[in-house]
Design a protein around this motif. Structure first.
Motif, PDB file in Angstrom:
ATOM      1  N   VAL A   1      60.781 -19.467  -4.521  1.00  0.00           N
ATOM      2  CA  VAL A   1      61.469 -20.165  -5.616  1.00  0.00           C
ATOM      3  C   VAL A   1      60.618 -21.331  -6.110  1.00  0.00           C
ATOM      4  CG1 VAL A   1      63.507 -21.532  -6.246  1.00  0.00           C
ATOM      5  CG2 VAL A   1      63.771 -19.469  -4.862  1.00  0.00           C
ATOM      6  N   SER A   2      60.023 -22.069  -5.176  1.00  0.00           N
ATOM      7  CA  SER A   2      59.172 -23.201  -5.555  1.00  0.00           C
ATOM      8  C   SER A   2      57.963 -22.735  -6.356  1.00  0.00           C
ATOM      9  CB  SER A   2      58.708 -23.954  -4.298  1.00  0.00           C
ATOM     10  OG  SER A   2      59.799 -24.497  -3.600  1.00  0.00           O
ATOM     11  N   TYR A   3      57.332 -21.654  -5.915  1.00  0.00           N
ATOM     12  CA  TYR A   3      56.154 -21.146  -6.622  1.00  0.00           C
ATOM     13  C   TYR A   3      56.529 -20.671  -8.024  1.00  0.00           C
ATOM     14  CZ  TYR A   3      51.904 -18.571  -7.646  1.00  0.00           C
ATOM     15  OH  TYR A   3      50.750 -18.122  -8.247  1.00  0.00           O
ATOM     16  N   ALA A   4      57.648 -19.953  -8.129  1.00  0.00           N
ATOM     17  CA  ALA A   4      58.086 -19.452  -9.437  1.00  0.00           C
ATOM     18  C   ALA A   4      58.315 -20.596 -10.411  1.00  0.00           C
ATOM     19  CB  ALA A   4      59.369 -18.638  -9.278  1.00  0.00           C
ATOM     20  N   ASN A   5      58.892 -21.686  -9.910  1.00  0.00           N
ATOM     21  CA  ASN A   5      59.186 -22.822 -10.778  1.00  0.00           C
ATOM     22  C   ASN A   5      57.928 -23.592 -11.156  1.00  0.00           C
ATOM     23  OD1 ASN A   5      59.944 -26.029 -10.772  1.00  0.00           O
ATOM     24  ND2 ASN A   5      61.455 -24.807 -11.841  1.00  0.00           N
ATOM     25  N   ALA A   6      57.114 -23.928 -10.146  1.00  0.00           N
ATOM     26  CA  ALA A   6      55.960 -24.806 -10.374  1.00  0.00           C
ATOM     27  C   ALA A   6      54.810 -24.121 -11.086  1.00  0.00           C
ATOM     28  CB  ALA A   6      55.479 -25.374  -9.040  1.00  0.00           C
ATOM     29  N   PHE A   7      54.584 -22.843 -10.774  1.00  0.00           N
ATOM     30  CA  PHE A   7      53.362 -22.196 -11.251  1.00  0.00           C
ATOM     31  C   PHE A   7      53.594 -21.002 -12.166  1.00  0.00           C
ATOM     32  CE2 PHE A   7      52.272 -24.155  -7.086  1.00  0.00           C
ATOM     33  CZ  PHE A   7      51.504 -25.193  -7.608  1.00  0.00           C
ATOM     34  N   CYS A   8      54.858 -20.748 -12.509  1.00  0.00           N
ATOM     35  CA  CYS A   8      55.162 -19.687 -13.480  1.00  0.00           C
ATOM     36  C   CYS A   8      56.005 -20.236 -14.638  1.00  0.00           C
ATOM     37  CB  CYS A   8      55.887 -18.513 -12.801  1.00  0.00           C
ATOM     38  SG  CYS A   8      54.899 -17.672 -11.552  1.00  0.00           S
ATOM     39  N   GLN A   9      57.232 -20.695 -14.327  1.00  0.00           N
ATOM     40  CA  GLN A   9      58.108 -21.134 -15.404  1.00  0.00           C
ATOM     41  C   GLN A   9      57.657 -22.455 -16.030  1.00  0.00           C
ATOM     42  OE1 GLN A   9      62.329 -21.591 -14.530  1.00  0.00           O
ATOM     43  NE2 GLN A   9      62.802 -21.066 -16.650  1.00  0.00           N
ATOM     44  N   LEU A  10      57.221 -23.405 -15.208  1.00  0.00           N
ATOM     45  CA  LEU A  10      56.793 -24.693 -15.765  1.00  0.00           C
ATOM     46  C   LEU A  10      55.616 -24.530 -16.726  1.00  0.00           C
ATOM     47  CD1 LEU A  10      57.274 -27.764 -15.795  1.00  0.00           C
ATOM     48  CD2 LEU A  10      55.631 -27.931 -13.917  1.00  0.00           C
ATOM     49  N   PRO A  11      54.535 -23.851 -16.328  1.00  0.00           N
ATOM     50  CA  PRO A  11      53.448 -23.665 -17.299  1.00  0.00           C
ATOM     51  C   PRO A  11      53.853 -22.792 -18.480  1.00  0.00           C
ATOM     52  CG  PRO A  11      52.973 -22.499 -15.252  1.00  0.00           C
ATOM     53  CD  PRO A  11      54.146 -23.373 -14.980  1.00  0.00           C
ATOM     54  N   ALA A  12      54.771 -21.855 -18.266  1.00  0.00           N
ATOM     55  CA  ALA A  12      55.243 -21.021 -19.379  1.00  0.00           C
ATOM     56  C   ALA A  12      55.927 -21.868 -20.433  1.00  0.00           C
ATOM     57  CB  ALA A  12      56.201 -19.946 -18.872  1.00  0.00           C
ATOM     58  N   SER A  13      56.641 -22.912 -20.009  1.00  0.00           N
ATOM     59  CA  SER A  13      57.351 -23.769 -20.961  1.00  0.00           C
ATOM     60  C   SER A  13      56.398 -24.550 -21.858  1.00  0.00           C
ATOM     61  CB  SER A  13      58.269 -24.740 -20.215  1.00  0.00           C
ATOM     62  OG  SER A  13      57.513 -25.708 -19.504  1.00  0.00           O
ATOM     63  N   MET A  14      55.130 -24.650 -21.445  1.00  0.00           N
ATOM     64  CA  MET A  14      54.138 -25.382 -22.237  1.00  0.00           C
ATOM     65  C   MET A  14      53.104 -24.452 -22.861  1.00  0.00           C
ATOM     66  SD  MET A  14      53.519 -28.729 -19.763  1.00  0.00           S
ATOM     67  CE  MET A  14      53.297 -27.813 -18.228  1.00  0.00           C
ATOM     68  N   GLU A  15      53.358 -23.140 -22.795  1.00  0.00           N
ATOM     69  CA  GLU A  15      52.416 -22.146 -23.317  1.00  0.00           C
ATOM     70  C   GLU A  15      52.675 -21.879 -24.801  1.00  0.00           C
ATOM     71  OE1 GLU A  15      49.671 -19.846 -24.180  1.00  0.00           O
ATOM     72  OE2 GLU A  15      49.676 -20.409 -22.039  1.00  0.00           O
ATOM     73  N   SER A  16      51.623 -21.905 -25.603  1.00  0.00           N
ATOM     74  CA  SER A  16      51.774 -21.705 -27.051  1.00  0.00           C
ATOM     75  C   SER A  16      51.775 -20.229 -27.449  1.00  0.00           C
ATOM     76  CB  SER A  16      50.642 -22.424 -27.800  1.00  0.00           C
ATOM     77  OG  SER A  16      49.377 -21.949 -27.375  1.00  0.00           O
ATOM     78  N   SER A  17      51.146 -19.381 -26.634  1.00  0.00           N
ATOM     79  CA  SER A  17      51.104 -17.946 -26.937  1.00  0.00           C
ATOM     80  C   SER A  17      52.399 -17.281 -26.490  1.00  0.00           C
ATOM     81  CB  SER A  17      49.911 -17.291 -26.241  1.00  0.00           C
ATOM     82  OG  SER A  17      50.023 -15.881 -26.262  1.00  0.00           O
ATOM     83  N   TRP A  18      53.102 -16.648 -27.422  1.00  0.00           N
ATOM     84  CA  TRP A  18      54.371 -16.014 -27.084  1.00  0.00           C
ATOM     85  C   TRP A  18      54.178 -14.889 -26.079  1.00  0.00           C
ATOM     86  CZ3 TRP A  18      56.460 -11.058 -27.628  1.00  0.00           C
ATOM     87  CH2 TRP A  18      57.829 -10.964 -27.384  1.00  0.00           C
TER      88      TRP A  18
END
Length: 341
Positions: A85-102
Motif C-alpha cells: 500500500v505504501s509503495y502504491a501511494n508513494a511511487f505510483c499514485q503520487l507521481p501519477a497525480s503530477m504527470e502531464s501525459s494522460w
C-alpha cells in the motif's frame, strides 16, 4: 539497520546460490529481520526517494517469497500489506497525480490500483489469522460479526486494508464495482478509529481527511439497513460523541477536526496533513487562500522533527510545491496577489 538488511540479503543469496530452499533457521532469521521492531524505518527514514523507490520492490518480493512457505504468518502478512500500500501511494499514485501525459498517468494509476489491492488483501489475510472468517463476513457485509471482536492489536491491519481499498477506489476512478465496495472500506476505517484513534501518529485521521469530503452517505453505509441496526453508524457515533460534529451533514468540519488531530498526533512534524487538507477541502470549496496557506505551512515543517518520516515528508513537500505551481488547474479564480498588495 544496515546490518539487518545485509544479513537478509546474505541469507537469500545463499539460498539462491545453493539452488535450494532456505533452511528453517535461515528463513526464521530473515522473517525476524524483516518484521522486527524498527525494520521499516530503513525506508520511512530515507531522505532519497529514488533510492527508496529502487530498493523497496526487492523487500516486497522478499515478503512474498517467504509467504510461499509461511502463508499464514501474521507479521509477514502485515508487513506485506503495509509495504504494497505504501509503495502504491508513494511511487505510483503520487507521481501519477503530477504527470502531464494522460497515457502515462493512466498506466501509473492502473498499476497503483493493482498494488493497492494486493496490499489490501495481505492486510485482510493478517486480520484473518486472528479472526477466522473475517474476510468472508466482510464480503457478505456482515460488519458486526467481522469486526466487533477486533482490538488495538488489529488497528494496523484495519488501517492498511482501508487505505489500500480507498487507494484503489481513487486510482480506478469511475469503476462502479469498486465504488460499491466503499462501505466495507469505510467500515474498516471507522472501526479502527473507534479502537485507537492515535495509531501511527494520526494516520487514521489523514485518511479521514481525504475520505470524508469525497464520500457521500450512499457510499458509507450498507443500503437498506436501518441506522439503528448498522454497527458502522454506532462506531462512528461513539467516536464523534461529544464533539458536536455530524460527519454526514458537515464533512468539511469533520475533516478539519481530523486535520487538527493529525497535527497534534504527528507532533506537527508531518507535511502530509496540510497537503491532504488542501486537496480534499480547499479545492472543492474553491478556497484558494486557504489552499495556499495550507501548502505553505506544510513546506515550513521542520523535516527533522520526525526523522522516521523523512521519505513521506520529502515526497509530500514535492507534491505541495507542485500544487502551488499548478494552482490554476484547480481553481476557477485565483486572486491577483500583486494587485492586492
Amino acid at each position: 539497520m544496515k546490518k539487518t538488511f545485509d544479513l537478509v540479503f546474505f541469507l537469500l543469496l545463499f539460498a539462491l546460490v545453493t539452488a535450494c530452499s532456505p533452511t528453517k533457521f535461515a528463513t526464521e532469521m530473515a522473517i525476524d529481520a524483516l518484521t522486527g521492531a524498527g525494520s521499516s524505518t530503513a525506508f520511512t527514514g530515507e531522505s532519497d526517494p529514488e533510492l527508496a523507490a529502487q530498493s523497496l520492490p526487492f523487500a516486497l518480493k522478499m515478503y512474498e517469497a517467504l509467504l510461499v512457505d509461511h502463508p499464514d504468518h501474521p507479521a509477514l502478512l502485515s508487513a506485506a500489506g503495509e509495504g504494497f500500500v505504501s509503495y502504491a501511494n508513494a511511487f505510483c499514485q503520487l507521481p501519477a497525480s503530477m504527470e502531464s501525459s494522460w497515457e502515462k498517468q493512466r498506466h501509473m494509476l492502473q498499476r497503483a490500483a493493482s498494488l493497492y489491492l494486493r496490499g489490501r488483501d495481505y492486510a485482510l489475510r493478517a486480520l484473518e489469522t486472528r479472526h477466522d472468517g473475517c474476510i468472508r463476513l466482510l464480503n457478505e457485509k456482515r460488519y458486526d460479526e467481522a469486526l466487533e471482536n477486533c482490538s488495538k492489536e488489529d488497528v494496523s491491519d484495519l488501517y492498511w486494508a482501508a487505505a489500500g481499498w480507498f487507494g484503489a477506489i481513487s486510482a480506478e476512478g469511475f469503476n462502479m464495482r469498486r465504488m460499491a465496495e466503499a462501505p466495507t472500506a469505510y467500515a474498516l476505517l471507522v472501526r479502527a478509529l473507534s479502537l485507537d484513534e492515535g495509531f501511527n501518529y494520526g494516520a487514521l485521521h489523514e485518511l479521514a481527511i481525504a475520505v470524508l469530503p469525497a464520500l457521500p452517505e450512499a457510499m458509507r453505509y450498507r443500503p437498506n439497513v436501518a441506522p439503528a441496526d448498522d454497527p458502522v453508524r454506532t462506531w462512528e457515533a461513539d467516536y464523534y460523541h461529544g464533539l458536536g460534529i455530524d460527519p454526514i451533514s458537515d464533512p468539511y468540519r469533520a475533516a478539519y477536526h481530523h486535520f487538527e488531530r493529525s497535527l497534534k498526533l504527528g507532533e506537527e512534524g508531518l507535511v502530509s496533513p496540510f497537503v491532504a487538507y488542501a486537496e480534499a477541502v480547499c479545492v472543492p470549496q474553491q478556497d484558494y487562500e486557504g489552499f495556499r496557506a495550507m501548502l505553505e505551512k506544510g513546506l515550513a515543517v521542520d523535516m527533522e522533527t520526525r526523522p522516521d518520516s523523512r521519505l513521506v515528508n520529502t515526497l509530500q513537500a514535492e507534491k505541495a510545491r507542485w500544487l502551488l505551481a499548478h494552482a490554476e488547474d484547480f481553481f476557477v479564480v485565483i486572486p491577483d496577489e500583486q494587485s492586492e498588495e
